[in-house]
Design a protein around this motif. Sequence first.
Motif, PDB file in Angstrom:
ATOM      1  N   ARG A 208       0.849  -1.180   0.000  1.00 53.36           N
ATOM      2  CA  ARG A 208       0.000   0.000   0.000  1.00 53.36           C
ATOM      3  C   ARG A 208       0.892   1.239   0.000  1.00 53.36           C
ATOM      4  O   ARG A 208       2.075   1.159   0.292  1.00 53.36           O
ATOM      5  CB  ARG A 208      -0.941   0.011   1.218  1.00 53.36           C
ATOM      6  CG  ARG A 208      -1.998  -1.078   1.171  1.00 53.36           C
ATOM      7  CD  ARG A 208      -2.984  -0.828   0.051  1.00 53.36           C
ATOM      8  NE  ARG A 208      -4.063  -1.816  -0.008  1.00 53.36           N
ATOM      9  CZ  ARG A 208      -4.034  -2.916  -0.739  1.00 53.36           C
ATOM     10  NH1 ARG A 208      -2.957  -3.192  -1.459  1.00 53.36           N
ATOM     11  NH2 ARG A 208      -5.045  -3.754  -0.753  1.00 53.36           N
ATOM     12  N   LEU A 209       0.295   2.362  -0.307  1.00 53.55           N
ATOM     13  CA  LEU A 209       1.047   3.604  -0.405  1.00 53.55           C
ATOM     14  C   LEU A 209       1.842   3.881   0.857  1.00 53.55           C
ATOM     15  O   LEU A 209       2.976   4.365   0.815  1.00 53.55           O
ATOM     16  CB  LEU A 209       0.083   4.756  -0.710  1.00 53.55           C
ATOM     17  CG  LEU A 209       0.676   6.140  -0.976  1.00 53.55           C
ATOM     18  CD1 LEU A 209       1.728   6.086  -2.084  1.00 53.55           C
ATOM     19  CD2 LEU A 209      -0.427   7.118  -1.349  1.00 53.55           C
ATOM     20  N   ASN A 243     -12.689   6.581  -0.083  1.00 54.81           N
ATOM     21  CA  ASN A 243     -13.373   5.906  -1.176  1.00 54.81           C
ATOM     22  C   ASN A 243     -12.351   5.159  -2.008  1.00 54.81           C
ATOM     23  O   ASN A 243     -11.453   5.756  -2.584  1.00 54.81           O
ATOM     24  CB  ASN A 243     -14.087   6.926  -2.064  1.00 54.81           C
ATOM     25  CG  ASN A 243     -15.056   7.771  -1.267  1.00 54.81           C
ATOM     26  OD1 ASN A 243     -16.153   7.352  -0.992  1.00 54.81           O
ATOM     27  ND2 ASN A 243     -14.611   8.962  -0.871  1.00 54.81           N
ATOM     28  N   VAL A 244     -12.463   3.842  -2.052  1.00 58.71           N
ATOM     29  CA  VAL A 244     -11.536   3.033  -2.821  1.00 58.71           C
ATOM     30  C   VAL A 244     -12.180   2.701  -4.148  1.00 58.71           C
ATOM     31  O   VAL A 244     -13.242   2.075  -4.195  1.00 58.71           O
ATOM     32  CB  VAL A 244     -11.162   1.750  -2.069  1.00 58.71           C
ATOM     33  CG1 VAL A 244     -10.177   0.926  -2.888  1.00 58.71           C
ATOM     34  CG2 VAL A 244     -10.561   2.086  -0.709  1.00 58.71           C
ATOM     35  N   ASP A 245     -11.545   3.139  -5.230  1.00 56.86           N
ATOM     36  CA  ASP A 245     -12.116   2.847  -6.539  1.00 56.86           C
ATOM     37  C   ASP A 245     -11.736   1.433  -6.963  1.00 56.86           C
ATOM     38  O   ASP A 245     -11.087   0.694  -6.230  1.00 56.86           O
ATOM     39  CB  ASP A 245     -11.655   3.876  -7.578  1.00 56.86           C
ATOM     40  CG  ASP A 245     -10.146   3.877  -7.806  1.00 56.86           C
ATOM     41  OD1 ASP A 245      -9.502   2.853  -7.507  1.00 56.86           O
ATOM     42  OD2 ASP A 245      -9.626   4.888  -8.285  1.00 56.86           O
ATOM     43  N   ALA A 250      -7.133   4.695  -3.014  1.00 57.63           N
ATOM     44  CA  ALA A 250      -8.000   5.184  -1.948  1.00 57.63           C
ATOM     45  C   ALA A 250      -7.961   6.702  -1.914  1.00 57.63           C
ATOM     46  O   ALA A 250      -6.935   7.301  -1.633  1.00 57.63           O
ATOM     47  CB  ALA A 250      -7.565   4.608  -0.607  1.00 57.63           C
ATOM     48  N   MET A 251      -9.108   7.309  -2.203  1.00 55.84           N
ATOM     49  CA  MET A 251      -9.184   8.761  -2.243  1.00 55.84           C
ATOM     50  C   MET A 251      -9.947   9.261  -1.018  1.00 55.84           C
ATOM     51  O   MET A 251     -10.961   8.696  -0.639  1.00 55.84           O
ATOM     52  CB  MET A 251      -9.911   9.192  -3.518  1.00 55.84           C
ATOM     53  CG  MET A 251      -9.355  10.449  -4.143  1.00 55.84           C
ATOM     54  SD  MET A 251     -10.100  10.763  -5.739  1.00 55.84           S
ATOM     55  CE  MET A 251      -9.826   9.216  -6.590  1.00 55.84           C
ATOM     56  N   VAL A 252      -9.432  10.294  -0.390  1.00 50.85           N
ATOM     57  CA  VAL A 252     -10.084  10.851   0.785  1.00 50.85           C
ATOM     58  C   VAL A 252     -11.132  11.851   0.336  1.00 50.85           C
ATOM     59  O   VAL A 252     -10.839  12.780  -0.425  1.00 50.85           O
ATOM     60  CB  VAL A 252      -9.054  11.527   1.707  1.00 50.85           C
ATOM     61  CG1 VAL A 252      -9.737  12.148   2.906  1.00 50.85           C
ATOM     62  CG2 VAL A 252      -8.025  10.507   2.158  1.00 50.85           C
ATOM     63  N   GLY A 271      -4.321   3.103   0.509  1.00 45.50           N
ATOM     64  CA  GLY A 271      -4.626   2.538  -0.804  1.00 45.50           C
ATOM     65  C   GLY A 271      -3.415   2.524  -1.710  1.00 45.50           C
ATOM     66  O   GLY A 271      -2.267   2.521  -1.267  1.00 45.50           O
ATOM     67  N   LEU A 272      -3.681   2.511  -3.018  1.00 48.27           N
ATOM     68  CA  LEU A 272      -2.635   2.564  -4.023  1.00 48.27           C
ATOM     69  C   LEU A 272      -2.487   3.989  -4.523  1.00 48.27           C
ATOM     70  O   LEU A 272      -3.394   4.801  -4.397  1.00 48.27           O
ATOM     71  CB  LEU A 272      -2.964   1.647  -5.202  1.00 48.27           C
ATOM     72  CG  LEU A 272      -3.152   0.163  -4.896  1.00 48.27           C
ATOM     73  CD1 LEU A 272      -3.522  -0.577  -6.171  1.00 48.27           C
ATOM     74  CD2 LEU A 272      -1.903  -0.430  -4.284  1.00 48.27           C
ATOM     75  N   CYS A 273      -1.341   4.266  -5.120  1.00 50.64           N
ATOM     76  CA  CYS A 273      -1.121   5.563  -5.746  1.00 50.64           C
ATOM     77  C   CYS A 273      -1.556   5.486  -7.198  1.00 50.64           C
ATOM     78  O   CYS A 273      -1.364   4.459  -7.850  1.00 50.64           O
ATOM     79  CB  CYS A 273       0.353   5.924  -5.665  1.00 50.64           C
ATOM     80  SG  CYS A 273       0.743   7.562  -6.326  1.00 50.64           S
TER      81      CYS A 273
END
Length: 449
Positions: A208-209, A243-245, A250-252, A271-273
Amino acid sequence: MTFKYIELFAGIGGFRSALDGLGGGCVFASEIDKYASQAYKALYNGAQELHGDITKIDAHNIPDHDVLVGGFPCQAFSVAGQRKGFEDARGTLFFEIARIASAKQPRLMLLENVKGLLSHDGGKTFETMCVILHDIGYAIDFRVLNSKHFGVPQNRERIFLACDRNAEHAEWDVTGSDVVARAKRRVRALGIRTFNFDWPENGEVTTRLRDVLEMQVDEKYYLSEEKTAKLIAQLEERGIETNVDGDGCAMVGRVNISGYDQRKRVYSPDGLCPTPSGLGASGNEPKIVETTVIAGSLEHYGNDQMNRVYSVDGLAPTITVVSGGGREQKIAEPYTVFQKTTSWTTTVKYDETGTLQAARLDKVPQVVTPRYRIRKLTPRECWRLQGFTDAQHDAVMNAGISDSQRYKQAGNAVTVNVIRAVGKPLVKRLKQTESSETGNRSTSEMEAV
């Protein structure tokens, strides 16, 4: 050295960093960018084999080699789709690959480009490339690989094209309807020579990031209080959440969750970058959010550790100068707030040991709230995302390459981990051919006797 290769459009040597570890020896490289060339020389012992603009180099002046590799810039073919074969590539940088391969006839080629190449101009651009490779004597196979499956926390899809001059024709078994399957059906209909390369399988996403983040980051990478407040306000309007697409990024919050305005996107370390492309321009670097729980009105950052209060969800800082006097590290646990039906609110607060600290009536609840800081990924973190080592990044930094250029170089590079994974079956195929050719020579020599 077990095989010789050349690296075109070399950048900072993503192919080289992988292939040198697999027994390869680079005998020629080409890069036109001034700063990338400077970085390349810092990384590879001066790189005397590095040359400039490939369009100005006679193919016959390039040393013989077994493998040609390159992540060529994606330029649209001006006449793609007219099926003029080799002539269609003139004026594009892909032509330089075809020109050199036609003259030098390396045994194998490994090429990389953006996934969108498969569908550019309705697929005609890629089909023309495949026809050209066939015309100069190569069987082909291709696949889209994602860096996230190869040990780096980055969602980066790229098309890889393997070319084998000696491979026997083998039909593709095409299933599904994704972009690769559709492209393979179109290419197969052209009647060109194809083969089945032993592509590495997609591994489990294990990083993960947060796994590539630096523990200590210079304040210059943090957004100003004004910019941070503006972004946090936008996040809070929509509810601060993760929010994980579908790709694991993972976007905050939900600030511009759709579209490509990455300057306003804020990502969670859990999440991932996203692909760190287009870097170098100020403000385009991927941004992450750091959560620091602050108790009461304390808002101390920097090195004032006496007044810092840490969250129990994170790590403890280095334990130093713990001789008392208020210097011991402190933690904060959110205390419970009970709402009554009246206009008054009962606030109950506990300290870090769980001891009741205060119980009072107040019109405004006093709570422990999360405080967010937003920062850019650092150049070193971006290099880590591409599989480069800290020693490699630091060698380039110490050579005087600026932050903006190191961001750009990371964004333009190929992921070393992916090249290493693809390079293993590539080298295996090369060795099998050498063994076969050695055996054939021995048989011929015995027959001659």
